[in-house]
Structure formats: C-alpha cells, structure tokens
Design an enzyme around this catalytic site. Structure first.
Site, PDB file in Angstrom:
ATOM      1  CB  SER A  22      -0.903   0.025   1.240  1.00  0.00           C
ATOM      2  OG  SER A  22      -1.582   1.261   1.373  1.00  0.00           O
ATOM      3  CE1 TYR A  68      -3.864  -1.957   5.587  1.00  0.00           C
ATOM      4  CE2 TYR A  68      -3.335   0.195   4.655  1.00  0.00           C
ATOM      5  CZ  TYR A  68      -3.675  -1.133   4.481  1.00  0.00           C
ATOM      6  OH  TYR A  68      -3.815  -1.655   3.221  1.00  0.00           O
TER       7      TYR A  68
END
Length: 245
Positions: free
Chosen positions: A138, A151
């Site tokens: 990501s 995250y």
C-alpha cells in the site's frame, strides 16, 4: 502462466482473477471461506478460465496450513509459476489503537503471515528455475502519517521485505512485484471518504497485470499515486507533525 491467487473472492483479488480468466490463464484459488472460493471458481470458469478452477483453504493468519495449500496448488496446476497475494486486513486507526487484539491480528496477517508465505514460495520457485511473486502492499507504507500509522507500519514492513526478496532471489529467476495501491473503491474502503484520484478495481487490476508481464519491481496504482507519494515523502517532518491527515 499458472497462477496461485490468494484473496480472489472480493475487491482487488476478484478484479485480478477475472482479468486472468479472460486471458484463459490457469488459476488456483486460495483463501479462507470455502463457499466463497467455490462461487468465485465457478464465476472464473464462466469467464474463460481453464476448467476446473480448483481451490484450497489458506488463511494468512495460520502459517501451519501454507505448505498443504501450496502442494494442492502445485498438484492441480502441474506446478504453479506465479503467486499473487491480494489478501490482507485493514482497520481504522482509532479502532486499531483501542483494540490490541485486533491490532495484533492485522499486523500478523499483513506482515508476518504474508512474509512467511512469500518466503516459502520464493524458495519453491527458485528450486524449479524461477517464477513471479506479486503482492499487494500500500502507499500507506511509503510515509508514516498520524491518521493511519498502524496500518501503514504493517505495509511499510511488507514493502521492505518484498524489496529485499527481489534482490535476494533475482539471480535464481524469481521476480517480485510490489503493488502499492492508493485509495481504491472496494468493499475494504466502503464508508471511508474517498480522496481525489480514487481508483476503480478493474483499471487497477489491468495495471497490475502489465507489471507482472514486465516483471516491474514496484507499481503504483492508479499511476498518479507514484507522484503523490513522491511529493509526500519530501515533506519535512516539522510540517508533517502539523498536518492532521
């Protein structure tokens, strides 16, 4: 190409799997929910994937089951040469910060489980002459931000691992593709405010498949996120501390 795909029942995994099916590429599905996997397998067969599309249980949180799942994929495909991992967990910063058990699960799946699986597959592919490992990380791992650092930390570690894996196994014929998506409109992001340049699953999946075809080490999708993250990485720390995003 013979593909073992982790996470094909929803979101980006489903989009990638359907494009592979349109290319008539042999696919083996790995994931947690057997009923969802079977439904996805029938969908892919209807879209052109060589039949049968077989499945096996693989939970990124349970590494003890990896070897049996990989053996099943090898047996069904006559040895797979490509692994695609789209599976992973996401959580809102405030939820993860307030729930250590949920944070632990997310870190374990996104980093530890995914790393162990990819390391096993890299060695397996190297012993048979090479192949490709494509994993979804990501853009959240490119630079820590106060709004999603938990995250982001799991993805930063994964991105670093994939870079090292690529370097370590290049001379043994294993290519590693690290996908760094920006915001994509999937079930995972449902309910979140969409930023500018939010992507749709199919165009992102097409970009990912081009990267696999070329053996591109890092791919940002949508493409604009490469330049967005380049700019964000240059922002001085003192300014980052004053930003709320």
């Amino acid at each position: 190409m013979k593909v073992a795909l982790v996470g094909a029942t929803r979101g980006m995994g489903r989009a990638v799997a359907r494009l592979l099916a349109e290319r008539r590429i042999a696919i083996f599905l790995l994931g947690r929910g057997s009923a969802d996997l079977v439904a996805s397998a029938r969908d892919l067969e209807a879209r052109g994937a060589p039949s049968p599309v077989n499945t096996a249980t693989l939970d990124l949180a349970v590494p003890s089951g990896f070897r049996a799942a990989l053996e099943a994929a090898d047996e069904a495909l006559g040895r797979f040469d490509t692994l695609v991992v789209t599976g992973g967990l996401f959580g809102r910063q405030e939820d993860l910060a307030a729930d250590p058990s949920r944070l632990q699960q997310m870190l374990h799946v996104n980093f530890t489980g995914t790393v162990l699986l990819c390391q096993m597959v890299a060695e397996r592919l190297a012993l048979r002459g090479g192949g490709t490992i494509c994993v979804f990380s990501s853009v959240a791992g490119d630079r820590a931000r106060r709004s999603n650092y938990l995250y982001g930390a799991s993805k930063a570690g994964l991105s670093a691992f994939l870079e090292g894996l690529s370097l370590a196994y290049a001379d043994r014929g294993v290519r590693v593709v690290c996908v760094r998506p920006g915001f994509v409109r999937t079930g995972m992001t449902e309910g979140l405010p969409a930023p500018p340049f939010a992507g749709q699953p199919e165009p992102v999946a097409r970009r990912v498949l081009r990267a696999i075809d070329r053996g591109q080490p890092v791919v940002y999708a949508p493409a604009v996120w490469r330049w967005i993250m380049l700019a964000i990485r240059q922002v001085p720390r003192a300014i980052m501390r004053r930003l709320s995003y």
